[in-house]
Design a protein around this motif. Structure first.
Motif, mmCIF file in Angstrom:
data_model
loop_
_atom_site.group_PDB
_atom_site.id
_atom_site.type_symbol
_atom_site.label_atom_id
_atom_site.label_comp_id
_atom_site.label_asym_id
_atom_site.label_seq_id
_atom_site.Cartn_x
_atom_site.Cartn_y
_atom_site.Cartn_z
ATOM 1 N N TYR A 16 -4.942 26.348 30.578
ATOM 2 C CA TYR A 16 -4.246 25.772 30.318
ATOM 3 C C TYR A 16 -3.735 23.914 30.660
ATOM 4 O O TYR A 16 -3.795 22.979 29.225
ATOM 5 N N ASP A 73 1.080 18.119 46.062
ATOM 6 C CA ASP A 73 1.582 20.027 46.703
ATOM 7 C C ASP A 73 2.955 20.137 46.055
ATOM 8 O O ASP A 73 4.017 19.699 47.129
ATOM 9 N N ALA A 74 2.943 21.168 45.283
ATOM 10 C CA ALA A 74 4.595 21.113 44.384
ATOM 11 C C ALA A 74 5.253 22.618 45.755
ATOM 12 O O ALA A 74 6.304 22.566 44.961
ATOM 13 N N SER A 120 2.292 23.515 35.036
ATOM 14 C CA SER A 120 1.241 23.902 34.952
ATOM 15 C C SER A 120 0.300 24.683 35.884
ATOM 16 O O SER A 120 -1.090 24.438 35.892
ATOM 17 N N THR A 171 4.334 30.548 31.174
ATOM 18 C CA THR A 171 4.652 31.319 31.545
ATOM 19 C C THR A 171 3.898 32.542 31.084
ATOM 20 O O THR A 171 3.307 32.734 30.124
ATOM 21 N N LYS A 190 8.250 34.516 37.553
ATOM 22 C CA LYS A 190 8.286 33.902 35.658
ATOM 23 C C LYS A 190 9.731 34.284 35.354
ATOM 24 O O LYS A 190 10.013 33.432 34.414
ATOM 25 N N LEU A 220 -5.309 34.359 29.208
ATOM 26 C CA LEU A 220 -7.058 33.238 29.336
ATOM 27 C C LEU A 220 -7.778 33.222 30.590
ATOM 28 O O LEU A 220 -7.406 33.105 31.647
ATOM 29 N N SER A 222 -9.242 31.950 33.408
ATOM 30 C CA SER A 222 -8.793 30.609 34.758
ATOM 31 C C SER A 222 -9.110 30.669 35.252
ATOM 32 O O SER A 222 -9.166 31.743 35.748
ATOM 33 N N ALA A 224 -6.709 30.755 37.891
ATOM 34 C CA ALA A 224 -6.245 31.180 38.567
ATOM 35 C C ALA A 224 -6.517 33.060 37.983
ATOM 36 O O ALA A 224 -5.881 33.913 38.968
HETATM 37 P P1 NAD Z 1 -5.141 27.304 36.670
HETATM 38 O O1 NAD Z 1 -6.025 28.133 37.466
HETATM 39 O O2 NAD Z 1 -6.367 26.599 35.290
HETATM 40 O O3 NAD Z 1 -3.959 25.953 36.435
HETATM 41 C C1 NAD Z 1 -3.359 26.970 38.039
HETATM 42 C C2 NAD Z 1 -3.173 25.419 38.791
HETATM 43 O O4 NAD Z 1 -2.008 25.363 40.058
HETATM 44 C C3 NAD Z 1 -4.478 24.817 40.017
HETATM 45 O O5 NAD Z 1 -4.764 23.772 39.152
HETATM 46 C C4 NAD Z 1 -4.238 25.209 41.068
HETATM 47 O O6 NAD Z 1 -5.131 24.184 41.811
HETATM 48 C C5 NAD Z 1 -2.149 24.682 40.571
HETATM 49 N N1 NAD Z 1 -2.053 24.854 41.815
HETATM 50 C C6 NAD Z 1 -1.877 26.358 43.257
HETATM 51 N N2 NAD Z 1 -0.309 25.921 43.703
HETATM 52 C C7 NAD Z 1 -0.382 24.273 43.544
HETATM 53 C C8 NAD Z 1 0.704 23.810 44.574
HETATM 54 N N3 NAD Z 1 1.319 24.233 45.542
HETATM 55 N N4 NAD Z 1 0.949 22.105 44.225
HETATM 56 C C9 NAD Z 1 -0.025 21.973 43.291
HETATM 57 N N5 NAD Z 1 -0.883 23.029 42.866
HETATM 58 C C10 NAD Z 1 -1.358 24.244 42.302
HETATM 59 O O7 NAD Z 1 -4.775 28.141 35.857
HETATM 60 P P2 NAD Z 1 -4.135 28.714 34.218
HETATM 61 O O8 NAD Z 1 -3.870 29.851 34.055
HETATM 62 O O9 NAD Z 1 -4.605 27.800 33.870
HETATM 63 O O10 NAD Z 1 -2.773 28.275 35.081
HETATM 64 C C11 NAD Z 1 -1.572 27.143 34.353
HETATM 65 C C12 NAD Z 1 -0.427 27.978 34.190
HETATM 66 O O11 NAD Z 1 -0.818 29.478 33.222
HETATM 67 C C13 NAD Z 1 0.607 29.131 35.141
HETATM 68 O O12 NAD Z 1 1.731 28.506 35.149
HETATM 69 C C14 NAD Z 1 -0.206 30.127 34.696
HETATM 70 O O13 NAD Z 1 0.784 31.337 35.197
HETATM 71 C C15 NAD Z 1 0.118 30.097 33.529
HETATM 72 N N6 NAD Z 1 -0.464 31.468 32.611
HETATM 73 C C16 NAD Z 1 -1.532 31.716 33.140
HETATM 74 C C17 NAD Z 1 -1.593 32.808 32.391
HETATM 75 C C18 NAD Z 1 -3.592 33.629 32.117
HETATM 76 O O14 NAD Z 1 -3.649 34.348 31.821
HETATM 77 N N7 NAD Z 1 -4.368 32.467 32.448
HETATM 78 C C19 NAD Z 1 -1.053 33.419 31.509
HETATM 79 C C20 NAD Z 1 0.204 33.075 30.877
HETATM 80 C C21 NAD Z 1 0.862 31.963 31.840
#
Ligand code: NAD
Length: 286
Positions: A16, A73-74, A120, A171, A190, A220, A222, A224
């Motif tokens: 995302y 690193d958050a 994100s 979220t 969340k 999605l 992704s 993660a």
């Molecule tokens: P993604 O893998 O693209 O993004 C997650 C990112 O977090 C990765 O780039 C990872 O390197 C980074 N990350 C992890 N730990 C970290 C840290 N300590 N410091 C800095 N960066 C860190 O996957 P995504 O699914 O796009 O996730 C983005 C957001 O969307 C997240 O909050 C996720 O919970 C949320 N989300 C995802 C979905 C889904 O189905 N994919 C649905 C609802 C919400």
């Protein structure tokens, strides 16, 4: 002048964060990115070698430019918080100034101010364990990486955010409804993120005239999400049961984020916006 956005949590072109960056870039924003330290090398190399060029194409045919990528690193707020083993870890030792406080300082030094902050990112080491089997360590790690990371980012970036700016996080409905499989305290994380969205909206609004919202996104595929292990099932479930029976594209979430960050949303703060084909509104699947 165009707006400047800092997007934390991009390490490839599947998530995302990438889609939000593209929608903001298409709307004319300058893009700064925060990338998790262990993923930095491969992300920068892939960017440089043109691996993402196809997915960098914007609606007008131009390519999205990322002005600068910062290691981040958050889960660490300042250098004093970083344990010795992490500090000396090969992947971390190759970069510097990647704690939240230092990244905000670097952005200030490089650009002065930003207008848009996007969170994100999420991480839960025990996400595949049911909550009932989750350790204290796993639970607190999920909260630290997925919820407090947002408080920390906003805390450190808000002094350099222009009044009228906006902040957005991502979220998932598992915060408020039972989604078996979203474990390890990630559902709790969340829930914290959504509650914090309200309190932070109040504090950031009163103090800095900054808006704070979160997008509850549908499933999605992704990186993660694939790690959680049930993403294909969730996508199928949504296509079958949501009011809109189509796969959700990351771009649809990106566009909603661009709206929330824009003056079109100037009276919207403290909200959870569902971008999920309407699945959240269903009581039973049919
Ligand atoms: P993604 O893998 O693209 O993004 C997650 C990112 O977090 C990765 O780039 C990872 O390197 C980074 N990350 C992890 N730990 C970290 C840290 N300590 N410091 C800095 N960066 C860190 O996957 P995504 O699914 O796009 O996730 C983005 C957001 O969307 C997240 O909050 C996720 O919970 C949320 N989300 C995802 C979905 C889904 O189905 N994919 C649905 C609802 C919400």
């Amino acid at each position: 002048r165009g707006k400047r956005a800092f997007i934390a949590g991009i390490a490839d072109d599947n998530g995302y964060g990438w889609a939000i960056a593209k929608s903001l870039a298409a709307a004319g924003a300058e893009i700064l990115v925060g990338t998790w330290v262990p993923a930095l090398n491969i992300f920068e190399t892939s960017l440089r070698r043109g691996k993402f060029d196809e997915s960098r194409v914007l609606p007008d045919g131009s390519l999205m430019e990322i002005t600068k990528v910062y290691p981040l690193d958050a889960v660490y707020d300042c250098p004093e918080d970083v344990p010795e083993d992490v500090m000396s870890n090969k992947r971390y030792a190759g970069s510097s100034k990647w704690t939240v406080k230092e990244v905000a300082e670097s952005v200030k030094e490089d650009f002065g101010t930003i207008d848009i902050l996007v969170h994100s990112l999420a991480n839960g080491p025990e996400v595949s364990k049911p909550l009932l089997e989750t350790s204290r360590y796993g639970y607190l790690a999920a909260i630290s990486a997925s919820s407090y990371s947002y408080v920390s980012l906003l805390q450190h970036f808000i002094p350099i955010m222009n009044p009228g700016g906006a902040s957005i996080s991502l979220t998932y409905i598992a915060s408020e409804r039972i989604i078996p499989g979203y474990g390890g305290g990630m559902s709790s994380a969340k829930a914290a993120l959504e509650s914090d969205t309200k309190v932070l909206a109040f504090e950031a609004g009163r103090k800095h005239r900054v808006r704070v919202n979160t997008i509850s996104a549908g499933p999605l595929r992704s990186r993660a999400a694939k790690a959680i292990g049930f993403i294909d099932m969730m996508i199928d479930y949504s296509s079958e049961n949501a009011p809109l029976q189509k796969e959700l594209s990351a771009e649809e979430v990106g566009n909603a984020a661009a709206f929330l960050a824009s003056p079109l949303a100037s009276a919207i703060t403290g909200t959870v916006l569902y971008v999920d084909n309407g699945l959240n509104a269903m009581g039973v699947g049919v």
